[in-house]
Scaffold this motif. Structure first.
Motif, PDB file in Angstrom:
ATOM      1  N   ASN A 300       6.081  -1.582  57.913  1.00  0.00           N
ATOM      2  CA  ASN A 300       6.176  -2.359  59.372  1.00  0.00           C
ATOM      3  C   ASN A 300       5.021  -2.910  59.426  1.00  0.00           C
ATOM      4  OD1 ASN A 300       9.071  -2.238  59.753  1.00  0.00           O
ATOM      5  ND2 ASN A 300       8.678  -0.574  61.337  1.00  0.00           N
ATOM      6  N   LYS A 303       4.492  -5.874  57.484  1.00  0.00           N
ATOM      7  CA  LYS A 303       5.486  -7.158  58.149  1.00  0.00           C
ATOM      8  C   LYS A 303       5.040  -7.696  59.272  1.00  0.00           C
ATOM      9  CE  LYS A 303       9.721  -5.286  58.468  1.00  0.00           C
ATOM     10  NZ  LYS A 303      11.349  -4.881  58.469  1.00  0.00           N
ATOM     11  N   TYR A 304       4.588  -6.833  60.260  1.00  0.00           N
ATOM     12  CA  TYR A 304       4.065  -7.399  61.539  1.00  0.00           C
ATOM     13  C   TYR A 304       2.751  -7.672  61.777  1.00  0.00           C
ATOM     14  CZ  TYR A 304       9.118  -6.257  62.333  1.00  0.00           C
ATOM     15  OH  TYR A 304      10.519  -6.052  62.093  1.00  0.00           O
ATOM     16  N   ASP A 334      -2.281  -0.967  62.891  1.00  0.00           N
ATOM     17  CA  ASP A 334      -2.530  -2.377  62.588  1.00  0.00           C
ATOM     18  C   ASP A 334      -3.157  -3.124  63.402  1.00  0.00           C
ATOM     19  OD1 ASP A 334      -0.342  -3.686  63.979  1.00  0.00           O
ATOM     20  OD2 ASP A 334       0.971  -2.340  62.923  1.00  0.00           O
ATOM     21  N   ILE A 339       3.693  -4.875  70.195  1.00  0.00           N
ATOM     22  CA  ILE A 339       5.114  -4.463  70.538  1.00  0.00           C
ATOM     23  C   ILE A 339       4.938  -4.551  72.289  1.00  0.00           C
ATOM     24  CG2 ILE A 339       6.987  -2.966  70.670  1.00  0.00           C
ATOM     25  CD1 ILE A 339       5.547  -1.812  67.968  1.00  0.00           C
ATOM     26  N   PHE A 343       9.784  -3.107  75.085  1.00  0.00           N
ATOM     27  CA  PHE A 343      10.405  -2.855  73.864  1.00  0.00           C
ATOM     28  C   PHE A 343      10.155  -1.470  73.203  1.00  0.00           C
ATOM     29  CE2 PHE A 343      11.165  -2.824  69.192  1.00  0.00           C
ATOM     30  CZ  PHE A 343      12.473  -3.030  69.384  1.00  0.00           C
ATOM     31  N   ILE A 347      11.971   1.467  70.800  1.00  0.00           N
ATOM     32  CA  ILE A 347      11.625   1.214  69.570  1.00  0.00           C
ATOM     33  C   ILE A 347      12.336   2.274  68.564  1.00  0.00           C
ATOM     34  CG2 ILE A 347       9.543   2.530  69.284  1.00  0.00           C
ATOM     35  CD1 ILE A 347       8.563   0.028  67.494  1.00  0.00           C
ATOM     36  N   GLU A 352      17.633  -1.560  67.308  1.00  0.00           N
ATOM     37  CA  GLU A 352      17.056  -2.330  68.057  1.00  0.00           C
ATOM     38  C   GLU A 352      15.855  -3.092  67.415  1.00  0.00           C
ATOM     39  OE1 GLU A 352      17.510  -2.865  71.232  1.00  0.00           O
ATOM     40  OE2 GLU A 352      18.881  -1.135  71.804  1.00  0.00           O
ATOM     41  N   ARG A 353      15.674  -4.272  67.854  1.00  0.00           N
ATOM     42  CA  ARG A 353      14.654  -5.185  67.098  1.00  0.00           C
ATOM     43  C   ARG A 353      14.154  -5.972  68.184  1.00  0.00           C
ATOM     44  NH1 ARG A 353      15.173  -8.584  62.019  1.00  0.00           N
ATOM     45  NH2 ARG A 353      12.952  -7.679  61.984  1.00  0.00           N
ATOM     46  N   GLU A 354      12.743  -6.299  68.361  1.00  0.00           N
ATOM     47  CA  GLU A 354      12.295  -7.154  69.409  1.00  0.00           C
ATOM     48  C   GLU A 354      12.642  -8.454  69.386  1.00  0.00           C
ATOM     49  OE1 GLU A 354       8.188  -6.495  70.294  1.00  0.00           O
ATOM     50  OE2 GLU A 354       8.362  -7.016  72.288  1.00  0.00           O
ATOM     51  N   GLY A 364      14.620  -7.608  58.733  1.00  0.00           N
ATOM     52  CA  GLY A 364      14.640  -6.182  59.022  1.00  0.00           C
ATOM     53  C   GLY A 364      15.852  -5.922  59.568  1.00  0.00           C
ATOM     54  N   THR A 365      16.266  -4.596  59.826  1.00  0.00           N
ATOM     55  CA  THR A 365      17.626  -4.100  60.082  1.00  0.00           C
ATOM     56  C   THR A 365      17.541  -3.635  61.393  1.00  0.00           C
ATOM     57  OG1 THR A 365      17.158  -1.994  59.076  1.00  0.00           O
ATOM     58  CG2 THR A 365      18.371  -3.686  57.797  1.00  0.00           C
ATOM     59  N   GLY A 366      16.487  -2.848  61.992  1.00  0.00           N
ATOM     60  CA  GLY A 366      16.102  -2.318  63.247  1.00  0.00           C
ATOM     61  C   GLY A 366      16.570  -0.784  63.164  1.00  0.00           C
ATOM     62  N   GLY A 368      15.048   1.140  60.534  1.00  0.00           N
ATOM     63  CA  GLY A 368      13.754   1.987  59.883  1.00  0.00           C
ATOM     64  C   GLY A 368      13.321   2.998  60.866  1.00  0.00           C
ATOM     65  N   MET A 369      12.825   2.545  62.087  1.00  0.00           N
ATOM     66  CA  MET A 369      12.170   3.526  63.120  1.00  0.00           C
ATOM     67  C   MET A 369      13.043   4.610  63.480  1.00  0.00           C
ATOM     68  SD  MET A 369       9.260   3.018  63.564  1.00  0.00           S
ATOM     69  CE  MET A 369       9.068   2.398  61.659  1.00  0.00           C
ATOM     70  N   SER A 393      -0.636  -2.316  67.012  1.00  0.00           N
ATOM     71  CA  SER A 393       0.085  -1.192  67.180  1.00  0.00           C
ATOM     72  C   SER A 393      -0.438   0.155  66.498  1.00  0.00           C
ATOM     73  CB  SER A 393       1.550  -1.239  66.648  1.00  0.00           C
ATOM     74  OG  SER A 393       2.197  -2.672  67.039  1.00  0.00           O
TER      75      SER A 393
HETATM   76  P1  ADP Z   1      13.030  -3.743  61.051  1.00  0.00           P
HETATM   77  O1  ADP Z   1      13.897  -3.556  59.989  1.00  0.00           O
HETATM   78  O2  ADP Z   1      13.490  -4.792  62.554  1.00  0.00           O
HETATM   79  O3  ADP Z   1      11.542  -3.629  61.297  1.00  0.00           O
HETATM   80  P2  ADP Z   1      12.416  -0.901  62.468  1.00  0.00           P
HETATM   81  O4  ADP Z   1      13.477  -0.056  63.019  1.00  0.00           O
HETATM   82  O5  ADP Z   1      11.634  -0.602  61.439  1.00  0.00           O
HETATM   83  O6  ADP Z   1      13.302  -2.280  62.141  1.00  0.00           O
HETATM   84  O7  ADP Z   1      11.580  -1.656  63.694  1.00  0.00           O
HETATM   85  C1  ADP Z   1      12.119  -1.908  64.879  1.00  0.00           C
HETATM   86  C2  ADP Z   1      11.546  -3.025  65.584  1.00  0.00           C
HETATM   87  O8  ADP Z   1      10.121  -2.547  66.189  1.00  0.00           O
HETATM   88  C3  ADP Z   1      11.062  -4.134  64.713  1.00  0.00           C
HETATM   89  O9  ADP Z   1      12.140  -5.081  64.577  1.00  0.00           O
HETATM   90  C4  ADP Z   1      10.053  -4.630  65.615  1.00  0.00           C
HETATM   91  O10 ADP Z   1      10.215  -5.368  66.614  1.00  0.00           O
HETATM   92  C5  ADP Z   1       9.412  -3.575  65.975  1.00  0.00           C
HETATM   93  N1  ADP Z   1       8.180  -3.135  65.165  1.00  0.00           N
HETATM   94  C6  ADP Z   1       8.224  -1.865  64.552  1.00  0.00           C
HETATM   95  N2  ADP Z   1       7.106  -1.571  63.875  1.00  0.00           N
HETATM   96  C7  ADP Z   1       6.209  -2.819  64.229  1.00  0.00           C
HETATM   97  C8  ADP Z   1       4.643  -2.877  64.063  1.00  0.00           C
HETATM   98  N3  ADP Z   1       4.040  -2.272  63.541  1.00  0.00           N
HETATM   99  N4  ADP Z   1       4.247  -3.958  64.804  1.00  0.00           N
HETATM  100  C9  ADP Z   1       5.143  -4.793  65.569  1.00  0.00           C
HETATM  101  N5  ADP Z   1       6.126  -4.653  65.792  1.00  0.00           N
HETATM  102  C10 ADP Z   1       6.868  -3.675  65.392  1.00  0.00           C
END
Ligand code: ADP
Length: 549
Positions: A300, A303-304, A334, A339, A343, A347, A352-354, A364-366, A368-369, A393
């Motif tokens: 993540n 990715k972000y 990072d 975030i 949101f 998280i 849930e995805r922002e 992404g799938t929302g 992972g967290m 974050s």
């Molecule tokens: P995803 O597959 O969408 O990344 P996650 O469950 O891993 O799903 O994360 C959920 C959401 O949390 C992400 O869609 C994103 O909006 C936010 N997020 C997670 N990690 C970060 C990060 N390091 N920086 C910014 N946003 C993040």
């Protein structure tokens, strides 16, 4: 009126009645009254009432029911909101009406206390004497039901929360399913589209290669997506259990960061790993679950975070109150998009995805967290996040680990010493593109008294072998996935060199996969043996010892 009473004699079976003494009646009444705040007798026909408990009034004190209602029941004794309800309930003509078909009628209200707090009470009217048409007298009881109601309210609130949560989860699942079908269609469309393009341009090698790269990329993404869903359903079905194994915390961290390094390089991100005060490297942990959690958080962060950003991975150790245990905090920071405050509270909730993939262009799938939090919870740890939009974050994972017993280490050390005696003075070429892995393996080999020469890819390794003296090296440790030239190719070339010693020199493959299939491929490409990464020092030395015999 209380002199002639009969009570069931439960000792003799309950059906036989006996005459009770006045004393017994008094005692029974006293017990019964304890449950009530007030008890009144009301003569409906004659319209009067008198109090039976707590103070028994003289019959001469009887008051008309309606004036008693005002005086005793209502004035200053009832919470304002309930006053009209109770007044209606105690209206004489209504009582008559309501007791026509029922023997007991009841009304719940809140009684006012001096401190302004309401106490839940129940007023019951029980028909006592009837003539043919209507009820003539009744008993009114008032008792506190505060505990019951408050408990009920508590249960209801809990129930409401559960319902709300499950409704939300359901809603989120619906949203997830629709965005999932979109997220699945996107890579699938790419696979089909680029396959078509490759077919149409079959003789244009460069174009076909580009198409295959894109197909591979989309295929991998699709696989990640499906793996996440499978992980999630495995966790939900409760099949996932904790498997504690002896781990080296440094190896754990490096094996995950090695995995992520390809992504950070491709996106031009700086990755910095900092161990702070980590004294006890050997712990018991579920390494696969830990890997999953940190790969999720680190991916993540990649990715972000926009190109040029920094990811810092800090590992800190502090003492635990529990003897033989230690507390490790992992902080992944990072400098990415951050975030929002709203949101961040959600998280760790499923699906849930922002921003959706369409909004952000980030796949992404929302879940992972959610998977990470569930795994950390299962391992008895804590996970939380802090963030500032536009700044970055910080994800924290804190966990208590059982320390590896020093006596067990001594056992390992014994094996190491006995093995290293056979390896002392040998010379090995270590081929590895990842600097951190190189450092770890080099240390392990040097500790066993082995002379180590390093090469960072296949081409360099082949070059060293071409130039060295006959039988100068006793073996080669070869990483498989490397840029420029991979380990299989390098092995084939070394074996093909016109030198008798290089036809038989032990070449040991090091790969992240330990599947039987990988062993077969390694053998097919002329490799002697195979060890899986992260490399365990005892296994490494034992494999070399076996190869050198
Ligand atoms: P995803 O597959 O969408 O990344 P996650 O469950 O891993 O799903 O994360 C959920 C959401 O949390 C992400 O869609 C994103 O909006 C936010 N997020 C997670 N990690 C970060 C990060 N390091 N920086 C910014 N946003 C993040």
């Amino acid at each position: 009126m209380f002199s002639q009473r009969y009570f069931a004699n439960y000792k003799t079976g309950g059906y036989k009645y006996m005459k009770t003494s006045r004393n017994q009646i008094k005692k029974t009444e006293a017990c019964t009254f304890q449950a009530y705040r007030e008890v009144y007798y009301i003569d409906i026909k004659e319209d009067y009432v008198y109090m039976l408990y707590p103070v028994r009034q003289n019959l001469s004190d009887k008051t008309s029911f309606s004036s008693a209602v005002d005086k005793h029941f209502l004035v200053g004794k009832i919470l304002k909101n309930d006053e009209n309800k109770v007044r209606d309930f105690l209206d004489l003509s209504r009582i008559k009406e309501n007791l026509k078909d029922d023997n007991i009628i009841e009304c719940k209200y809140q009684r006012l206390h001096k401190n302004g707090i309401g106490e839940w009470c129940l007023v019951s009217i029980i028909a006592q004497r009837r003539n043919e048409q209507e009820v003539e007298s009744a008993i009114i009881t008032i008792r506190s039901i505060d505990d019951v109601v408050r408990n009920e309210e508590k249960q209801n609130r809990k129930l409401e929360k559960v319902i709300e949560k499950s409704l939300k989860a359901n809603q989120a699942k619906t949203v997830f399913l629709s965005s999932m079908s979109h997220d699945m269609r996107t890579p699938l469309n790419a696979i089909i589209g680029f396959s078509n393009m490759a077919q149409k341009n079959i003789s244009d090698t460069a174009k076909v290669k580009m198409c295959l790269d894109k197909i591979l990329q989309s295929g991998e993404h699709l696989l990640n997506l499906i793996n996440d869903i499978l992980d999630m359903s495995r966790i939900e079905s409760g099949k996932n259990q904790i498997n504690l194994r002896k781990c080296n915390i440094y190896e754990r961290v490096y094996s995950v960061t090695e995995f992520i390094q390809a992504q950070t390089k491709a996106k031009n991100l700086n990755l910095s790993i900092q161990f702070e005060n980590v004294i006890n490297a050997m712990i018991y942990a579920d390494d696969l679950k830990l890997n999953k959690v940190f790969i999720n958080i680190l991916s993540n962060a990649v990715k972000y975070t926009e190109s040029g950003g920094t990811i810092t991975y800090r590992i800190k150790e502090r003492e635990s109150d529990k003897k033989g245990y230690t507390i490790i905090t992992f902080v992944i920071e990072d400098t990415g998009i951050g975030i929002s405050e709203e949101f961040i509270e959600h998280i760790f909730e499923p699906f849930e995805r922002e921003r959706s993939s369409t909004q952000s262009g980030i796949l992404g799938t929302g879940i992972g967290m959610t998977i990470s939090k569930t795994l950390v919870d299962m391992m008895g740890g804590r996970i939380w996040a802090e963030s500032q939009v536009g700044k970055g974050s910080k994800f924290y994972v804190e966990m208590e680990f059982k320390l590896f017993d020093i006596r067990e280490t001594a056992l390992d050390e014994n094996i190491k010493t006995s093995v290293s005696n056979n390896l002392k003075g040998k010379k090995v070429l270590l081929v590895e593109d990842n600097e951190l892995n190189m450092e770890i393996a080099e240390d392990m080999l040097k500790e066993a008294g082995i002379e180590v020469v390093c090469a960072k890819d296949g081409v360099e390794a082949v070059g060293i072998m071409e130039r060295c003296n006959d039988y100068e090296y006793d073996g080669i440790l070869m990483d498989v996935q490397m840029p420029v030239m991979n380990g299989y190719e390098a092995t084939k070339r070394i074996r093909k060199l016109d030198r008798a010693d290089l036809k038989v020199i032990p070449i040991i493959a090091m790969t992240a996969n330990a599947f039987a299939e990988d062993r077969k491929i390694a053998k097919k490409n002329g490799m002697t043996d195979h060890i899986s990464k992260p490399v365990d020092s005892v296994k490494l030395l034992k494999t070399l010892e076996k190869a050198f015999i």
